[in-house]
Design an enzyme around this catalytic site. Structure first.
Site, mmCIF file in Angstrom:
data_model
loop_
_atom_site.group_PDB
_atom_site.id
_atom_site.type_symbol
_atom_site.label_atom_id
_atom_site.label_comp_id
_atom_site.label_asym_id
_atom_site.label_seq_id
_atom_site.Cartn_x
_atom_site.Cartn_y
_atom_site.Cartn_z
ATOM 1 C CB CYS A 61 64.201 84.276 39.611
ATOM 2 S SG CYS A 61 64.310 83.865 37.884
ATOM 3 C CD GLN A 120 54.966 81.676 42.534
ATOM 4 O OE1 GLN A 120 54.094 80.811 42.565
ATOM 5 N NE2 GLN A 120 55.794 81.797 41.515
ATOM 6 C CE LYS A 162 55.135 83.817 38.223
ATOM 7 N NZ LYS A 162 56.086 82.738 37.927
ATOM 8 C CG ASP A 217 56.141 89.487 44.086
ATOM 9 O OD1 ASP A 217 55.158 89.017 43.491
ATOM 10 O OD2 ASP A 217 57.321 89.183 43.802
ATOM 11 C CG HIS A 276 61.146 86.425 41.589
ATOM 12 N ND1 HIS A 276 61.535 87.263 40.568
ATOM 13 C CD2 HIS A 276 60.904 85.225 41.019
ATOM 14 C CE1 HIS A 276 61.516 86.590 39.425
ATOM 15 N NE2 HIS A 276 61.142 85.347 39.674
HETATM 16 N N1 PMP Z 1 57.751 87.417 42.034
HETATM 17 C C1 PMP Z 1 57.570 86.127 42.328
HETATM 18 C C2 PMP Z 1 57.377 85.720 43.756
HETATM 19 C C3 PMP Z 1 57.578 85.184 41.306
HETATM 20 O O1 PMP Z 1 57.412 83.893 41.587
HETATM 21 C C4 PMP Z 1 57.752 85.608 39.961
HETATM 22 C C5 PMP Z 1 57.769 84.622 38.819
HETATM 23 N N2 PMP Z 1 58.566 83.504 39.032
HETATM 24 C C6 PMP Z 1 57.921 86.966 39.722
HETATM 25 C C7 PMP Z 1 57.918 87.843 40.775
HETATM 26 C C8 PMP Z 1 58.118 87.490 38.339
HETATM 27 O O2 PMP Z 1 56.968 87.292 37.586
HETATM 28 P P1 PMP Z 1 56.958 87.554 36.023
HETATM 29 O O3 PMP Z 1 58.139 86.830 35.466
HETATM 30 O O4 PMP Z 1 55.651 86.983 35.573
HETATM 31 O O5 PMP Z 1 57.045 89.028 35.827
#
Ligand code: PMP
Length: 411
Positions: A368, A207, A230, A204, A127
């Site tokens: 993203c 997910q 999430k 990270d 991401h």
């Molecule tokens: N890493 C991953 C794998 C994600 O899916 C996301 C959210 N789509 C993020 C980071 C960023 O998370 P947040 O916007 O809640 O900070």
């Protein structure tokens, strides 16, 4: 009605928003859970209770409300500690979310532990939140970013690991589960390889924690990060888990109230963990809401979550595979309940718009994760992502709506 169906109905009743109707009174079919999950009543009530009964700032006041707020906030920290099986509650830092947690590590760990010329290993499936902070660090440190490639199925090409490794490699930072492909990465294997080669590791988990239990001590990971929203908790709250010895050696990320012991104009003495990394008034209600979300997940149980989500994933994958125009992007054997796909001759945004008219919420875009899109030569995919509260009927309704959309564009 069997027991499983009855309990799913009860579970759905915990989420007020799932009873909503949208777009000309159609039942909401919410399949955008990888973007954010819906909130159970218990989380909503935890927030309401905080603001209506004991709203106050923490760690400062001597009065009853402040004491209650501080206790609830610190209890939430302990719940996260147990949730991740961290050795100490001071290893849990509350942040705004995954994004802030990674920025904190990149800047703070990066400034103390990385030197000019050092290399950071990322993957092609990150991401943007696990790419851009390392690029921002490059403004201060001349570090090099290297990338583990992916295969056509959307798994990491582990054969490349040893080729990418040099004596300058210091850190491996990778996503536990890909938000764009659903791939569950072999986290233990990767951490073992990294540790054998003396690397620090950041995972990270944004997910991952919605779908599977995580034990940071068992993983022996240095940093593990995730977002509250999430995992059925509020937005604006997240977690950085870090090993004590690293967090202690790292400089503060932000300065201000709460993160100090003593301030003069000449010198400031920083506070102990975890406060050193929690400058200013934190998201108190958010942390308490996250604690309630963790209670809720534990009550539902990962056994149920995994069983239900696997069925949804299998059913959706099977039905989508039967549509000739559809190509699924991300076909790893180990997947979380996420299906990304493209449709021959129709732009993902058009599919998303037509599905929305039927009450089906999916995501269309690059998620993203533009490097993933670049790998497949795409600008976007449609992504349906499931939670344990979704039903097989919803999967079928979604696929019917998709077929209708395809027919519309083929006319
Ligand atoms: N890493 C991953 C794998 C994600 O899916 C996301 C959210 N789509 C993020 C980071 C960023 O998370 P947040 O916007 O809640 O900070």
């Amino acid at each position: 009605m069997n027991v499983a169906t009855r309990s799913l109905e009860q579970i759905r009743a915990d989420f007020p928003i799932l009873q909503r109707r949208v777009r000309d009174n159609k039942p909401l079919v919410y399949l955008d859970n990888a973007a954010t999950t819906q909130k159970p009543q218990s989380v909503i009530e935890a927030l309401t209770r905080f603001y209506s009964h004991y709203n106050s700032n923490i760690h400062r006041g001597v009065h009853a409300l402040s004491e209650a707020a501080t206790e609830a906030y610190e209890t939430a920290r302990k719940k996260v500690q147990t949730f991740l099986n961290a050795a100490h509650s001071h290893e849990i830092i509350f942040t705004r979310g995954t994004t802030e947690s990674i920025n904190l590590v990149a800047l703070s760990f990066g400034s103390r532990f990385l030197e000019d010329g050092d290399e950071v290993l990322l993957t092609q499936m990150e991401h943007h939140a696990n790419i851009v902070p390392w690029q921002l660090l490059q403004r201060f440190k001349n570090i090099k970013i290297k990338v583990i490639p992916i295969t056509e199925e959307g798994t990491l090409d582990l054969n490349a690991l040893d080729t990418l490794l040099t004596e300058k490699t210091r850190l491996l930072a990778f996503t536990h589960v890909s938000n764009a492909l659903g791939t569950v990465n072999p986290v233990k294997k990767l951490i073992r390889w990294a540790k054998e080669n003396g690397l620090y590791v950041l995972v990270d988990g944004a997910q991952a924690v919605p779908h599977l239990p995580v034990d940071v001590q068992d993983l022996q990971v240095d940093f593990y990060v995730f977002s509250g929203h999430k995992i059925y908790g509020p937005t604006g709250i997240g977690v950085l888990y870090g090993k004590t010895e690293l967090l202690e050696a790292m400089p503060p990320y932000q300065g201000g109230g709460d993160m100090i012991k003593r301030v003069t104009f000449e010198k400031t003495l920083f506070n102990d963990l975890p406060m050193k990394f929690e400058a200013g008034t934190p998201n108190i209600a958010g942390a308490i809401g996250l604690g309630a979300a963790i209670d809720y997940i534990q009550q539902v149980g990962y056994d149920f979550i995994q069983q239900q989500e696997q069925q949804l994933l299998d059913h959706a994958t099977r039905l989508l595979s039967e549509i000739p125009e559809i190509k699924i992007i991300g076909t790893a054997k180990e997947k979380a309940a996420v299906v990304s796909f493209v449709c021959e001759g129709v732009h993902p945004h058009d599919i998303g718009t037509l599905l929305d008219l039927e009450g089906v919420a999916v995501r269309a875009g690059h998620h993203c994760a533009q490097p993933v899109m670049d790998f497949y030569g795409l600008s976007a995919t449609v992504r349906a992502s499931f939670a344990f509260y979704n039903t097989m009927e919803e999967v079928e309704y979604f696929v019917q709506a998709l077929k209708k959309a395809i027919r519309f564009f083929k006319r």
